[in-house]
Write a protein that holds these residues in place. Structure first.
Motif, PDB file in Angstrom:
ATOM      1  N   GLY A  61       0.795  -1.222   0.000  1.00  0.00           N
ATOM      2  CA  GLY A  61       0.000   0.000   0.000  1.00  0.00           C
ATOM      3  C   GLY A  61       0.821   1.262   0.000  1.00  0.00           C
ATOM      4  N   SER A  62       0.470   2.194   0.889  1.00  0.00           N
ATOM      5  CA  SER A  62       1.107   3.515   0.894  1.00  0.00           C
ATOM      6  C   SER A  62       2.558   3.478   1.338  1.00  0.00           C
ATOM      7  N   PHE A  63       3.021   2.336   1.818  1.00  0.00           N
ATOM      8  CA  PHE A  63       4.420   2.234   2.201  1.00  0.00           C
ATOM      9  C   PHE A  63       5.342   2.271   0.984  1.00  0.00           C
ATOM     10  N   ALA A  64       4.815   1.946  -0.166  1.00  0.00           N
ATOM     11  CA  ALA A  64       5.634   1.889  -1.381  1.00  0.00           C
ATOM     12  C   ALA A  64       5.692   3.263  -2.049  1.00  0.00           C
ATOM     13  N   SER A  65       6.736   3.493  -2.861  1.00  0.00           N
ATOM     14  CA  SER A  65       6.852   4.701  -3.665  1.00  0.00           C
ATOM     15  C   SER A  65       7.382   4.313  -5.033  1.00  0.00           C
ATOM     16  N   GLU A  66       7.274   5.204  -5.982  1.00  0.00           N
ATOM     17  CA  GLU A  66       7.663   4.891  -7.350  1.00  0.00           C
ATOM     18  C   GLU A  66       9.153   4.585  -7.462  1.00  0.00           C
ATOM     19  N   ARG A  67       9.986   5.253  -6.698  1.00  0.00           N
ATOM     20  CA  ARG A  67      11.429   5.082  -6.850  1.00  0.00           C
ATOM     21  C   ARG A  67      12.014   4.009  -5.925  1.00  0.00           C
ATOM     22  N   ASP A  68      11.226   3.508  -4.985  1.00  0.00           N
ATOM     23  CA  ASP A  68      11.726   2.489  -4.063  1.00  0.00           C
ATOM     24  C   ASP A  68      11.291   1.107  -4.506  1.00  0.00           C
ATOM     25  N   ASP A  69      12.112   0.093  -4.216  1.00  0.00           N
ATOM     26  CA  ASP A  69      11.583  -1.245  -4.352  1.00  0.00           C
ATOM     27  C   ASP A  69      10.796  -1.539  -3.076  1.00  0.00           C
ATOM     28  N   TRP A  70      10.076  -2.629  -3.067  1.00  0.00           N
ATOM     29  CA  TRP A  70       9.152  -2.851  -1.958  1.00  0.00           C
ATOM     30  C   TRP A  70       9.868  -3.041  -0.624  1.00  0.00           C
ATOM     31  N   GLN A  71      11.068  -3.665  -0.637  1.00  0.00           N
ATOM     32  CA  GLN A  71      11.796  -3.838   0.616  1.00  0.00           C
ATOM     33  C   GLN A  71      12.169  -2.499   1.236  1.00  0.00           C
ATOM     34  N   GLU A  72      12.634  -1.565   0.397  1.00  0.00           N
ATOM     35  CA  GLU A  72      13.015  -0.252   0.914  1.00  0.00           C
ATOM     36  C   GLU A  72      11.811   0.498   1.466  1.00  0.00           C
ATOM     37  N   GLY A  73      10.694   0.396   0.766  1.00  0.00           N
ATOM     38  CA  GLY A  73       9.484   1.060   1.244  1.00  0.00           C
ATOM     39  C   GLY A  73       9.004   0.497   2.567  1.00  0.00           C
ATOM     40  N   LEU A  74       9.096  -0.811   2.697  1.00  0.00           N
ATOM     41  CA  LEU A  74       8.652  -1.455   3.935  1.00  0.00           C
ATOM     42  C   LEU A  74       9.582  -1.107   5.092  1.00  0.00           C
ATOM     43  N   GLU A  75      10.888  -1.115   4.846  1.00  0.00           N
ATOM     44  CA  GLU A  75      11.844  -0.778   5.885  1.00  0.00           C
ATOM     45  C   GLU A  75      11.652   0.651   6.376  1.00  0.00           C
ATOM     46  N   ALA A  76      11.333   1.557   5.471  1.00  0.00           N
ATOM     47  CA  ALA A  76      11.197   2.971   5.834  1.00  0.00           C
ATOM     48  C   ALA A  76       9.921   3.253   6.621  1.00  0.00           C
ATOM     49  N   ASN A  77       8.940   2.394   6.509  1.00  0.00           N
ATOM     50  CA  ASN A  77       7.642   2.675   7.125  1.00  0.00           C
ATOM     51  C   ASN A  77       7.168   1.585   8.075  1.00  0.00           C
ATOM     52  N   MET A  78       8.054   0.719   8.503  1.00  0.00           N
ATOM     53  CA  MET A  78       7.628  -0.470   9.230  1.00  0.00           C
ATOM     54  C   MET A  78       6.939  -0.160  10.561  1.00  0.00           C
ATOM     55  N   GLN A  79       7.168   1.012  11.146  1.00  0.00           N
ATOM     56  CA  GLN A  79       6.523   1.332  12.409  1.00  0.00           C
ATOM     57  C   GLN A  79       5.106   1.868  12.228  1.00  0.00           C
ATOM     58  N   GLY A  80       4.626   1.936  11.000  1.00  0.00           N
ATOM     59  CA  GLY A  80       3.271   2.428  10.780  1.00  0.00           C
ATOM     60  C   GLY A  80       2.306   1.355  10.340  1.00  0.00           C
ATOM     61  N   ALA A  81       2.706   0.086  10.394  1.00  0.00           N
ATOM     62  CA  ALA A  81       1.857  -0.997   9.893  1.00  0.00           C
ATOM     63  C   ALA A  81       0.563  -1.129  10.675  1.00  0.00           C
ATOM     64  N   TYR A  82       0.577  -0.770  11.976  1.00  0.00           N
ATOM     65  CA  TYR A  82      -0.643  -0.926  12.774  1.00  0.00           C
ATOM     66  C   TYR A  82      -1.755   0.001  12.295  1.00  0.00           C
ATOM     67  N   GLY A  83      -1.388   1.068  11.572  1.00  0.00           N
ATOM     68  CA  GLY A  83      -2.405   1.978  11.071  1.00  0.00           C
ATOM     69  C   GLY A  83      -2.713   1.799   9.592  1.00  0.00           C
ATOM     70  N   GLU A  84      -1.934   0.970   8.894  1.00  0.00           N
ATOM     71  CA  GLU A  84      -2.098   0.794   7.451  1.00  0.00           C
ATOM     72  C   GLU A  84      -2.832  -0.489   7.107  1.00  0.00           C
ATOM     73  N   TRP A  85      -2.555  -1.560   7.811  1.00  0.00           N
ATOM     74  CA  TRP A  85      -3.133  -2.862   7.471  1.00  0.00           C
ATOM     75  C   TRP A  85      -4.247  -3.227   8.447  1.00  0.00           C
ATOM     76  N   PRO A  86      -5.331  -3.832   7.966  1.00  0.00           N
ATOM     77  CA  PRO A  86      -6.452  -4.184   8.846  1.00  0.00           C
ATOM     78  C   PRO A  86      -6.054  -5.068  10.035  1.00  0.00           C
ATOM     79  N   LEU A  87      -5.206  -6.068   9.779  1.00  0.00           N
ATOM     80  CA  LEU A  87      -4.804  -6.933  10.884  1.00  0.00           C
ATOM     81  C   LEU A  87      -3.913  -6.182  11.875  1.00  0.00           C
ATOM     82  N   GLY A  88      -3.125  -5.243  11.360  1.00  0.00           N
ATOM     83  CA  GLY A  88      -2.310  -4.427  12.252  1.00  0.00           C
ATOM     84  C   GLY A  88      -3.170  -3.592  13.183  1.00  0.00           C
ATOM     85  N   ALA A  89      -4.266  -3.033  12.649  1.00  0.00           N
ATOM     86  CA  ALA A  89      -5.188  -2.249  13.480  1.00  0.00           C
ATOM     87  C   ALA A  89      -5.877  -3.129  14.510  1.00  0.00           C
TER      88      ALA A  89
END
Length: 337
Positions: free
Chosen positions: A60-88
């Protein structure tokens, strides 16, 4: 002066939870690690560019056009509780597990509505954890947030419904190390009883009452309000029931085939009503009654009361449910042997 957890009201517990919620106790951090491992696994199967495109969409919003998915996930990993339904869901379940509240509760909701929601959260988390390939994907040195949250949520739900609790959860609630808990439930004179690896809810609850680290559950009656006042219910009519030497009580859960069996061996009588049976016991010089075997095997035996316990109707009912659930659990376990 800092309040003890058991003295905090609904609003205070929410503030405490929100102020202390970070990556060290956020179960969604484990979700991020599982998604990382799943993406790496898929990359081994399909083309790397296809896996990258698919994973960027999944996160989802963790990704960006210039990042691969691993980089996007690493940069935003502390926000998963607000992004994914199971995290919430796990975020809200964590408030229940640690503080005994339903953070989603609304002022107008009744107890049944809140109970249904919490049960659903606990069952969802437990079933998800059972499916997770944690050992294979994250290894033995993995972060414990997800497993800790589910352990405490499952343990609190057990206590809240008068069911046996796992010693690991009880140790965490009581703020003691597992090595001490093992000592407390072993030996000839254990502080707490353990049968089939679990502790009876009424004994666990009684022990936790004196533990400063424990937040008793208040979700049944506590709701958010504009003035911060929490409405609770109290029981004022005491009941005196006989207590055996091992701490077991005479309670409504001892009905068998429609009656309560009281009196010494050879002079036993069967009484249909609990109140009548209790009155008869109170008139006996040495109250005695039949109860299930402690280990779950064998027939019901006679036990003699050595003292009297002052207890409320609510506590007595909870004690009866706890003993009944423990007996049923043991009997079902032995059926599977």
């Amino acid at each position: 002066m800092t309040k003890l957890p058991r003295d905090m009201d609904f609003e205070e517990r929410i503030r405490e939870f929100e102020n202390g919620y970070d990556h060290e106790n956020d179960p969604a951090m484990t979700l991020v690690q599982l998604v990382q491992a799943a993406g790496d696994f898929l990359t081994r199967i399909v083309r790397a560019e296809d896996a990258n495109a698919g994973m960027k969409r999944l996160i989802g919003s963790f990704a960006s056009e210039r990042d691969d998915w691993q980089e996007g996930l690493e940069a935003n990993m502390q926000g998963a509780y607000g992004e994914w339904p199971l995290g919430a869901l796990l975020h809200n379940l964590s408030a229940y597990a640690h503080y005994g509240i339903d953070i989603e509760a609304r002022e107008h909701e009744d107890e049944k509505t809140v109970e249904t929601r919490l049960r659903g959260h606990v069952e969802t988390a437990v079933s998800f954890l059972a499916l997770c390939p944690l050992d294979a994907w994250l290894g033995p040195k993995r972060e414990p947030q997800l497993e800790d949250t589910v352990l405490l949520a499952r343990g609190r739900w057990a206590l809240d419904n008068d069911r046996p609790i796992e010693p690991e959860a009880l140790a965490r609630f009581g703020g003691v190390k597992m090595s001490r808990m093992r000592n407390m439930v072993s030996g000839q004179n254990p502080i707490l009883r353990r049968e089939n690896g679990l502790g009876p809810a009424h004994e666990a609850t009684a022990w936790l009452q004196d533990r400063d680290s424990f937040c008793p559950s208040i979700w049944r009656t506590a709701r958010p309000s504009y003035d911060g006042v929490v409405t609770t219910f109290t029981y004022v009519q005491p009941i005196f029931v006989p207590m055996a030497r091992d701490g077991s009580l005479f309670h409504p859960g001892l009905e068998r085939r429609g009656t309560f069996t009281i009196g010494e061996k050879g002079g036993e009588v069967h009484v249909e009503n609990f109140d009548d049976a209790l009155r008869d016991l109170q008139e006996m010089p040495d109250p005695a009654w039949r109860r299930p075997p402690r280990g779950g095997r064998g027939g019901w035996s006679i036990v003699r009361g050595t003292s009297w316990a002052r207890i409320s109707q609510a506590e007595l009912d909870a004690h009866a449910r706890s003993e009944t659930e423990l007996t049923r659990y043991i009997e079902e376990s032995h059926e599977d042997d």
